[in-house]
Design a protein around this motif. Structure first.
Motif, PDB file in Angstrom:
ATOM      1  N   VAL A   1       3.539  -1.565  -6.139  1.00 27.12           N
ATOM      2  CA  VAL A   1       2.415  -1.049  -5.506  1.00 27.12           C
ATOM      3  C   VAL A   1       1.136  -1.899  -6.040  1.00 27.12           C
ATOM      4  O   VAL A   1       0.882  -1.984  -7.172  1.00 27.12           O
ATOM      5  CB  VAL A   1       2.261   0.400  -5.556  1.00 27.12           C
ATOM      6  CG1 VAL A   1       0.884   0.941  -5.049  1.00 27.12           C
ATOM      7  CG2 VAL A   1       3.377   1.196  -4.873  1.00 27.12           C
ATOM      8  N   THR A   2       0.215  -2.283  -5.036  1.00 27.22           N
ATOM      9  CA  THR A   2      -1.079  -2.953  -5.521  1.00 27.22           C
ATOM     10  C   THR A   2      -2.072  -2.225  -4.981  1.00 27.22           C
ATOM     11  O   THR A   2      -3.175  -2.531  -5.293  1.00 27.22           O
ATOM     12  CB  THR A   2      -1.042  -4.321  -4.720  1.00 27.22           C
ATOM     13  OG1 THR A   2      -0.669  -4.256  -3.622  1.00 27.22           O
ATOM     14  CG2 THR A   2      -0.092  -5.223  -5.379  1.00 27.22           C
ATOM     15  N   ILE A   3      -1.805  -1.382  -3.812  1.00 30.26           N
ATOM     16  CA  ILE A   3      -3.030  -0.282  -3.410  1.00 30.26           C
ATOM     17  C   ILE A   3      -2.550   0.951  -3.280  1.00 30.26           C
ATOM     18  O   ILE A   3      -1.548   1.080  -2.764  1.00 30.26           O
ATOM     19  CB  ILE A   3      -3.441  -0.947  -2.088  1.00 30.26           C
ATOM     20  CG1 ILE A   3      -4.269  -2.306  -2.228  1.00 30.26           C
ATOM     21  CG2 ILE A   3      -4.624   0.141  -1.781  1.00 30.26           C
ATOM     22  CD1 ILE A   3      -4.575  -2.967  -0.802  1.00 30.26           C
ATOM     23  N   LEU A   4      -3.009   2.065  -3.993  1.00 27.89           N
ATOM     24  CA  LEU A   4      -2.838   3.220  -4.106  1.00 27.89           C
ATOM     25  C   LEU A   4      -3.835   3.983  -3.283  1.00 27.89           C
ATOM     26  O   LEU A   4      -5.252   4.091  -3.571  1.00 27.89           O
ATOM     27  CB  LEU A   4      -2.444   3.851  -5.398  1.00 27.89           C
ATOM     28  CG  LEU A   4      -2.262   5.349  -5.506  1.00 27.89           C
ATOM     29  CD1 LEU A   4      -1.164   5.748  -4.483  1.00 27.89           C
ATOM     30  CD2 LEU A   4      -2.332   5.988  -6.906  1.00 27.89           C
TER      31      LEU A   4
ATOM     32  N   GLU B   1       6.721   3.319  14.673  1.00 23.29           N
ATOM     33  CA  GLU B   1       5.517   2.895  15.432  1.00 23.29           C
ATOM     34  C   GLU B   1       5.207   1.550  14.600  1.00 23.29           C
ATOM     35  O   GLU B   1       4.869   0.467  15.255  1.00 23.29           O
ATOM     36  CB  GLU B   1       4.384   3.887  15.391  1.00 23.29           C
ATOM     37  CG  GLU B   1       3.414   3.235  16.074  1.00 23.29           C
ATOM     38  CD  GLU B   1       1.820   4.515  15.831  1.00 23.29           C
ATOM     39  OE1 GLU B   1       0.834   3.833  15.698  1.00 23.29           O
ATOM     40  OE2 GLU B   1       2.030   5.506  15.624  1.00 23.29           O
ATOM     41  N   LEU B   2       5.085   1.505  13.496  1.00 25.56           N
ATOM     42  CA  LEU B   2       4.565   0.272  12.622  1.00 25.56           C
ATOM     43  C   LEU B   2       5.528  -0.581  12.433  1.00 25.56           C
ATOM     44  O   LEU B   2       5.146  -1.967  12.026  1.00 25.56           O
ATOM     45  CB  LEU B   2       3.867   0.767  11.382  1.00 25.56           C
ATOM     46  CG  LEU B   2       2.829   1.987  11.205  1.00 25.56           C
ATOM     47  CD1 LEU B   2       2.447   2.384   9.889  1.00 25.56           C
ATOM     48  CD2 LEU B   2       1.777   1.372  12.051  1.00 25.56           C
ATOM     49  N   GLY B   3       6.818  -0.266  12.421  1.00 18.87           N
ATOM     50  CA  GLY B   3       7.730  -1.495  12.516  1.00 18.87           C
ATOM     51  C   GLY B   3       8.205  -1.810  11.064  1.00 18.87           C
ATOM     52  O   GLY B   3       8.250  -0.704  10.174  1.00 18.87           O
ATOM     53  N   ALA B   4       8.709  -3.056  10.828  1.00 18.00           N
ATOM     54  CA  ALA B   4       9.512  -3.362   9.752  1.00 18.00           C
ATOM     55  C   ALA B   4       8.582  -3.175   8.363  1.00 18.00           C
ATOM     56  O   ALA B   4       8.885  -3.368   7.327  1.00 18.00           O
ATOM     57  CB  ALA B   4       9.754  -4.813   9.829  1.00 18.00           C
ATOM     58  N   CYS B   5       7.229  -3.387   8.528  1.00 15.34           N
ATOM     59  CA  CYS B   5       6.155  -3.310   7.443  1.00 15.34           C
ATOM     60  C   CYS B   5       6.108  -2.140   6.885  1.00 15.34           C
ATOM     61  O   CYS B   5       5.566  -1.827   5.777  1.00 15.34           O
ATOM     62  CB  CYS B   5       4.657  -3.897   7.983  1.00 15.34           C
ATOM     63  SG  CYS B   5       3.853  -2.695   8.882  1.00 15.34           S
ATOM     64  N   ALA B   6       6.717  -0.942   7.369  1.00 15.73           N
ATOM     65  CA  ALA B   6       6.602   0.437   6.896  1.00 15.73           C
ATOM     66  C   ALA B   6       7.675   0.869   6.458  1.00 15.73           C
ATOM     67  O   ALA B   6       8.870   0.664   6.982  1.00 15.73           O
ATOM     68  CB  ALA B   6       6.024   1.211   8.035  1.00 15.73           C
TER      69      ALA B   6
ATOM     70  N   VAL C   1       0.743  -1.349   0.089  1.00 13.44           N
ATOM     71  CA  VAL C   1       0.092  -0.033  -0.017  1.00 13.44           C
ATOM     72  C   VAL C   1       0.889   1.256   0.017  1.00 13.44           C
ATOM     73  O   VAL C   1       1.755   1.537   0.752  1.00 13.44           O
ATOM     74  CB  VAL C   1      -0.946   0.123   1.066  1.00 13.44           C
ATOM     75  CG1 VAL C   1      -1.721   1.216   1.174  1.00 13.44           C
ATOM     76  CG2 VAL C   1      -1.647  -1.329   1.343  1.00 13.44           C
ATOM     77  N   LEU C   2       0.691   2.103  -0.848  1.00 16.89           N
ATOM     78  CA  LEU C   2       1.319   3.417  -0.854  1.00 16.89           C
ATOM     79  C   LEU C   2       0.330   4.347  -0.525  1.00 16.89           C
ATOM     80  O   LEU C   2      -0.665   4.469  -1.271  1.00 16.89           O
ATOM     81  CB  LEU C   2       1.970   3.782  -2.514  1.00 16.89           C
ATOM     82  CG  LEU C   2       2.506   5.219  -2.492  1.00 16.89           C
ATOM     83  CD1 LEU C   2       3.649   5.328  -1.717  1.00 16.89           C
ATOM     84  CD2 LEU C   2       2.679   5.573  -3.968  1.00 16.89           C
ATOM     85  N   ILE C   3       0.614   5.231   0.377  1.00 14.30           N
ATOM     86  CA  ILE C   3      -0.418   6.220   1.072  1.00 14.30           C
ATOM     87  C   ILE C   3       0.469   7.513   0.780  1.00 14.30           C
ATOM     88  O   ILE C   3       1.421   7.949   1.509  1.00 14.30           O
ATOM     89  CB  ILE C   3      -0.648   5.985   2.631  1.00 14.30           C
ATOM     90  CG1 ILE C   3      -1.316   4.615   2.488  1.00 14.30           C
ATOM     91  CG2 ILE C   3      -1.859   7.065   2.993  1.00 14.30           C
ATOM     92  CD1 ILE C   3      -1.391   4.066   4.037  1.00 14.30           C
TER      93      ILE C   3
ATOM     94  N   ALA D   1      -0.612  -5.695   5.709  1.00 13.11           N
ATOM     95  CA  ALA D   1      -0.030  -5.134   4.542  1.00 13.11           C
ATOM     96  C   ALA D   1       1.412  -4.646   4.794  1.00 13.11           C
ATOM     97  O   ALA D   1       1.600  -4.006   5.861  1.00 13.11           O
ATOM     98  CB  ALA D   1      -1.084  -4.295   3.813  1.00 13.11           C
ATOM     99  N   LYS D   2       2.017  -4.499   3.757  1.00  8.37           N
ATOM    100  CA  LYS D   2       3.259  -3.738   3.653  1.00  8.37           C
ATOM    101  C   LYS D   2       3.049  -2.053   3.208  1.00  8.37           C
ATOM    102  O   LYS D   2       2.160  -2.041   2.294  1.00  8.37           O
ATOM    103  CB  LYS D   2       4.226  -4.285   2.714  1.00  8.37           C
ATOM    104  CG  LYS D   2       4.764  -5.605   3.159  1.00  8.37           C
ATOM    105  CD  LYS D   2       5.654  -6.099   2.011  1.00  8.37           C
ATOM    106  CE  LYS D   2       6.054  -7.645   2.276  1.00  8.37           C
ATOM    107  NZ  LYS D   2       4.938  -8.616   2.380  1.00  8.37           N
ATOM    108  N   VAL D   3       3.490  -1.169   4.154  1.00  9.22           N
ATOM    109  CA  VAL D   3       3.043   0.165   3.860  1.00  9.22           C
ATOM    110  C   VAL D   3       4.221   1.109   3.433  1.00  9.22           C
ATOM    111  O   VAL D   3       5.098   1.364   4.302  1.00  9.22           O
ATOM    112  CB  VAL D   3       2.251   0.791   5.173  1.00  9.22           C
ATOM    113  CG1 VAL D   3       1.589   1.973   4.793  1.00  9.22           C
ATOM    114  CG2 VAL D   3       1.220  -0.451   5.668  1.00  9.22           C
ATOM    115  N   SER D   4       3.894   1.691   2.529  1.00 11.23           N
ATOM    116  CA  SER D   4       4.993   2.947   2.059  1.00 11.23           C
ATOM    117  C   SER D   4       4.260   4.357   2.412  1.00 11.23           C
ATOM    118  O   SER D   4       3.114   4.630   1.824  1.00 11.23           O
ATOM    119  CB  SER D   4       5.306   2.871   0.574  1.00 11.23           C
ATOM    120  OG  SER D   4       6.012   1.696   0.287  1.00 11.23           O
ATOM    121  N   LEU D   5       4.924   4.803   3.396  1.00  9.50           N
ATOM    122  CA  LEU D   5       4.434   6.372   3.818  1.00  9.50           C
ATOM    123  C   LEU D   5       4.947   7.364   3.036  1.00  9.50           C
ATOM    124  O   LEU D   5       6.043   7.759   3.266  1.00  9.50           O
ATOM    125  CB  LEU D   5       4.628   6.403   5.351  1.00  9.50           C
ATOM    126  CG  LEU D   5       4.461   5.339   6.274  1.00  9.50           C
ATOM    127  CD1 LEU D   5       4.855   5.428   7.570  1.00  9.50           C
ATOM    128  CD2 LEU D   5       2.941   4.924   6.300  1.00  9.50           C
ATOM    129  N   ALA D   6       4.251   7.977   2.389  1.00 11.88           N
ATOM    130  CA  ALA D   6       4.650   8.960   1.492  1.00 11.88           C
ATOM    131  C   ALA D   6       4.228  10.463   1.970  1.00 11.88           C
ATOM    132  O   ALA D   6       3.139  10.791   2.301  1.00 11.88           O
ATOM    133  CB  ALA D   6       4.351   8.893   0.068  1.00 11.88           C
TER     134      ALA D   6
END
Length: 260
Positions: free
Chosen positions: A83-86, A50-55, A10-12, A32-37
């Motif tokens: 990316v699978t979820i934008l 806070e979210l750890g290795a998934c972020a 997920v890219l947010i 999910a794995k999360v990219s924080l943009a």
């Protein structure tokens, strides 16, 4: 039960605070794995810790700058793959009477809130179309994309544009595994709203309670929306059960608007 699989990336955008941060927390909790943009590194890094290795933190991600978006996508790919979820969440909502809205202000709001969605979506779409799994584009619009409000003409125009883009792109992608929807929160308890309340209170001399009442009166439930409520709606749209939901503008607003 998890809404998304751990294989989802997920890219947010605008992920550092408020609704974006709530969405990030929800997807991370679901596995999910999360990219924080976002543009500011400090809040993104705090949330990633806070979210750890998934972020992954992608700072300097300016949605008005295609080169910055490209650099951010390279980092996201290196960390978690395509990316699978934008989730297009980045936006600004400055307030001014129409007659005092300068062309500079108008152009800036449309550049961030509407063209930014175009820029990021166009950059990420190849990932979504070739991911081999159901993919999602979820645009965080606003009730200002469904109805009008005084003193935010540029914001209303931009968010109406986001919903129009959502509906057009949903039709273009209907034969693919990519769905496109907009979530339209009403006035939400976020740092942006807190800043607006502070500014109005200082300018008008009203108490904070009086100013807050001006916002909550729009919601028939008489309250602000919680960011977590928006995040839950986004998570549902990202779930396998929402595969036939596309081209929709879903209000999360306590009944303030009833059609979209």
């Amino acid at each position: 039960m998890n809404q998304v699989s751990p294989s989802q990336h997920v890219l947010i955008t605008g992920a550092g605070s408020g609704i974006g941060a709530a969405i990030a927390r929800r997807f991370a909790a679901d596995g999910a794995k999360v990219s924080l943009a976002g543009r500011r590194s400090a809040p993104l890094e705090a949330l990633a810790d806070e979210l750890g290795a998934c972020a992954l933190t992608i700072s300097g991600f300016d949605v008005t700058d295609p080169a910055a978006i490209h650099r951010g996508l390279i980092a996201a790919h290196e960390a978690f793959g395509p990316v699978t979820i934008l989730v297009n969440n980045a936006g600004e909502a400055p307030s001014a009477p129409f007659e005092k809205t300068s062309l500079e202000l108008w152009s800036h709001v449309l550049s961030v809130d509407l063209t930014g969605v175009f820029n990021v979506t166009q950059a990420v779409l190849p990932d979504l179309k070739t991911s081999g799994k159901p993919a999602r584009i979820i645009n965080i619009a606003s009730t200002a994309g469904i109805t009008g409000y005084a003193y935010v003409s540029a914001y209303c125009a931009a968010k109406h544009g986001v919903i129009g883009l959502t509906r057009a792109l949903a039709l273009e992608l209907a034969k693919t595994r990519v769905t496109v929807n907009a979530v339209c929160p009403g006035f939400t308890d976020t740092p942006i709203l807190t800043s607006a309340i502070d500014a109005i209170t200082a300018k008008t001399g009203r108490s904070r309670d009086e100013t807050l009442a001006e916002f909550t009166k729009h919601n028939p439930q008489g309250r602000l929306i919680r960011p977590e409520e928006v995040a839950s709606t986004v998570a549902w749209l990202a779930s396998p059960d929402a595969g036939s939901i596309t081209g929709q503008a879903i209000a999360v607003a306590g009944g303030e608007v009833q059609a979209g």
